[in-house]
Design an enzyme around this catalytic site. Sequence first.
Site, PDB file in Angstrom:
ATOM      1  N   ARG A  48       0.821  -1.221   0.000  1.00  0.00           N
ATOM      2  CA  ARG A  48       0.000   0.000   0.000  1.00  0.00           C
ATOM      3  C   ARG A  48       0.854   1.269   0.000  1.00  0.00           C
ATOM      4  O   ARG A  48       0.433   2.300  -0.506  1.00  0.00           O
ATOM      5  CB  ARG A  48      -0.883   0.021   1.218  1.00  0.00           C
ATOM      6  CG  ARG A  48      -2.039  -0.922   1.030  1.00  0.00           C
ATOM      7  CD  ARG A  48      -3.083  -0.749   2.090  1.00  0.00           C
ATOM      8  NE  ARG A  48      -4.088  -1.769   1.862  1.00  0.00           N
ATOM      9  CZ  ARG A  48      -4.904  -2.228   2.773  1.00  0.00           C
ATOM     10  NH1 ARG A  48      -4.856  -1.765   3.996  1.00  0.00           N
ATOM     11  NH2 ARG A  48      -5.775  -3.152   2.471  1.00  0.00           N
ATOM     12  N   HIS A 173       7.423 -23.217   5.298  1.00  0.00           N
ATOM     13  CA  HIS A 173       8.839 -22.982   5.000  1.00  0.00           C
ATOM     14  C   HIS A 173       9.757 -24.083   5.542  1.00  0.00           C
ATOM     15  O   HIS A 173      10.869 -24.239   5.085  1.00  0.00           O
ATOM     16  CB  HIS A 173       9.288 -21.575   5.457  1.00  0.00           C
ATOM     17  CG  HIS A 173       9.562 -21.447   6.920  1.00  0.00           C
ATOM     18  ND1 HIS A 173       8.571 -21.200   7.839  1.00  0.00           N
ATOM     19  CD2 HIS A 173      10.708 -21.522   7.637  1.00  0.00           C
ATOM     20  CE1 HIS A 173       9.117 -21.128   9.041  1.00  0.00           C
ATOM     21  NE2 HIS A 173      10.410 -21.320   8.959  1.00  0.00           N
ATOM     22  N   ASP A 230       0.224 -22.338  15.752  1.00  0.00           N
ATOM     23  CA  ASP A 230       1.319 -21.635  15.075  1.00  0.00           C
ATOM     24  C   ASP A 230       2.404 -22.597  14.594  1.00  0.00           C
ATOM     25  O   ASP A 230       2.999 -22.391  13.540  1.00  0.00           O
ATOM     26  CB  ASP A 230       1.927 -20.604  16.046  1.00  0.00           C
ATOM     27  CG  ASP A 230       3.053 -19.801  15.412  1.00  0.00           C
ATOM     28  OD1 ASP A 230       2.831 -19.263  14.312  1.00  0.00           O
ATOM     29  OD2 ASP A 230       4.138 -19.689  16.014  1.00  0.00           O
ATOM     30  N   HIS A 235       4.316 -26.928  10.789  1.00  0.00           N
ATOM     31  CA  HIS A 235       5.705 -27.396  10.700  1.00  0.00           C
ATOM     32  C   HIS A 235       5.905 -28.777  11.334  1.00  0.00           C
ATOM     33  O   HIS A 235       6.535 -29.654  10.757  1.00  0.00           O
ATOM     34  CB  HIS A 235       6.648 -26.409  11.397  1.00  0.00           C
ATOM     35  CG  HIS A 235       6.489 -24.993  10.934  1.00  0.00           C
ATOM     36  ND1 HIS A 235       6.253 -24.662   9.626  1.00  0.00           N
ATOM     37  CD2 HIS A 235       6.532 -23.807  11.601  1.00  0.00           C
ATOM     38  CE1 HIS A 235       6.170 -23.342   9.511  1.00  0.00           C
ATOM     39  NE2 HIS A 235       6.319 -22.806  10.689  1.00  0.00           N
ATOM     40  N   LYS A 333       8.318 -21.454  22.985  1.00  0.00           N
ATOM     41  CA  LYS A 333       9.082 -20.209  22.915  1.00  0.00           C
ATOM     42  C   LYS A 333       9.819 -20.061  24.244  1.00  0.00           C
ATOM     43  O   LYS A 333       9.386 -20.592  25.270  1.00  0.00           O
ATOM     44  CB  LYS A 333       8.133 -19.013  22.764  1.00  0.00           C
ATOM     45  CG  LYS A 333       7.231 -19.109  21.538  1.00  0.00           C
ATOM     46  CD  LYS A 333       7.798 -18.329  20.390  1.00  0.00           C
ATOM     47  CE  LYS A 333       6.867 -18.328  19.199  1.00  0.00           C
ATOM     48  NZ  LYS A 333       7.578 -18.332  17.918  1.00  0.00           N
TER      49      LYS A 333
HETATM   50  C1  BG6 Z   1       6.827 -19.503  12.001  1.00  0.00           C
HETATM   51  C2  BG6 Z   1       6.085 -19.225  13.284  1.00  0.00           C
HETATM   52  O1  BG6 Z   1       6.013 -20.182  11.098  1.00  0.00           O
HETATM   53  O2  BG6 Z   1       7.974 -20.280  12.272  1.00  0.00           O
HETATM   54  C3  BG6 Z   1       6.991 -18.533  14.292  1.00  0.00           C
HETATM   55  O3  BG6 Z   1       4.962 -18.396  13.016  1.00  0.00           O
HETATM   56  C4  BG6 Z   1       8.275 -19.313  14.477  1.00  0.00           C
HETATM   57  O4  BG6 Z   1       6.322 -18.358  15.545  1.00  0.00           O
HETATM   58  C5  BG6 Z   1       8.907 -19.659  13.144  1.00  0.00           C
HETATM   59  O5  BG6 Z   1       9.149 -18.525  15.253  1.00  0.00           O
HETATM   60  C6  BG6 Z   1      10.073 -20.622  13.323  1.00  0.00           C
HETATM   61  O6  BG6 Z   1      10.745 -20.771  12.107  1.00  0.00           O
HETATM   62  P1  BG6 Z   1      12.267 -21.218  12.078  1.00  0.00           P
HETATM   63  O7  BG6 Z   1      12.582 -21.414  10.630  1.00  0.00           O
HETATM   64  O8  BG6 Z   1      13.064 -20.103  12.715  1.00  0.00           O
HETATM   65  O9  BG6 Z   1      12.358 -22.474  12.876  1.00  0.00           O
END
Ligand code: BG6
Length: 487
Positions: A48, A173, A230, A235, A333
């Site tokens: 934006r 990812h 999350d 993951h 965390k």
């Molecule tokens: C993200 C989460 O998808 O992955 C985050 O939203 C997390 O909370 C992160 O910190 C961790 O990714 P990586 O690659 O640092 O293990």
Amino acid sequence: MPATPQADAIVLFGATGDLARRMLLASLYFLDADGFLPKDFRIVATARADLTRDAFLEQTHTTLAERPEGVDAAVWTRFAARLNYVGADATTAEGAQKLKPALEGCKAPFFYLAISPSLYEKVCISLAAAGLATDDTRIVLEKPIGRDLETSRHINTSLGAVFDENQIFRIDHYLGKETVQNLLALRFANTLFEPLWNNLTIDHVQITVAETEGVGARWPYYDEYGALRDMLQNHMLQLLCLVAMEPPADMEPDSVRNEKVKVLRSLRRFTRVDVQAASVRGQYTSGVVGGKSVEGYEAERGEKTGTETFVALRADIDNWRWAGVPFFLRTGKRMPEKRTQVAIQFKPVPHSIFGSASTGDLAPNRLVIDLQPDEDIKLSLMNKAPGLSQGGMRLQSLPLSLSLLRTYEGAGGRRRIAYERLLLDVIHGDATLFVRRDEVDEAWRWVDGVADAWAEAGLRPKPYAAGSWGPSGAFALIERFGRDWSD
Ligand code: BG6
């Protein structure tokens, strides 16, 4: 693999955001540096903010220069020439129209939505209204895809109204991380492991994703999701699927994804009764991490909240291969160290022939796959301890290690950003490392079961000091099933 046109442009929505600046533009830059971007590939950054192209280039250069690799002048010249910026509100058809001049002559652009999921639907509608969503385009999305099965279905249905499933690339990812892909190579490019990869030989599996970071300023997002939604829904379940899936017939996207879906379908649903014995929720309070005092989550959040920042649970996969093998998953965390690890614990030998002196030395084999901070694969094997001894042979466990650090040294020393692999795959239309709609559905179905069981059982997060390995209940959980965390 079906013939898919090579993409000739990326339209990066949310281009001024953190993910785009730190990860996506840097990944595109490195792909360019290594000669992976097609010759006339264009990068159309959009957000934006009313910025000029020059101002955006400057911002991008500054962010790249902050990286340890620095910026190579020749690569930057090539990269900058591809890069354009369009200030537009892509949630409206007029905004999407503004992208058209920058895409003039492009036949197969892909749209990367590095924006809030609440905007996905509107952006899709405006892309369609502007005539930009053609059969040769692709759309790439980040998690979270919804907050539960119902909301994720809503998002997936709105995407499906504009794009076919084979045009939709849902990113996790973790699947772009080198060692995660290495799990596939390890399992299916060696004869060694597969005959042992089952409940006859494996005692249990542990998956740990520990982070030292707290939630901090991300709380408005995080507080709605918590560690279960999350990290675990995506993951960690993806890691579990790669460990547990049957060998796919080949590496075609659907062959791999079909096997992952079968694992998700076989996950045993939680009930109110077993959620108490087989899961733990935690929330960090103040403490010390890396020698520094840090605040608790509620202090960061500014008020009391029932959101968990830690979860540990026992998952069971009800199929022939895995019946009776617990999968212990743990993520949090503000843990004492950053560690992402999959540990496969084999069963002990059925009988020791080495006599009482060495029986205590006998440790079952363990295969440890470290993803972070270092990428490494270690197989611990029993050996004879060197030297002379009386009253029986002394034994010791030694690791066979495939340290991937050395591999990086050979490849120029740079550890790739996970997004590089994934962006390259989108350019070539290879969806193997992306999450299919039914995978998202199944993962949510199981996670919703956990969340519902928590709610029914009234299970609230237990406090744990920042810098510890979670609430004491996490240790009690695994001990209850006769195992220990592999710390
Ligand atoms: C993200 C989460 O998808 O992955 C985050 O939203 C997390 O909370 C992160 O910190 C961790 O990714 P990586 O690659 O640092 O293990």
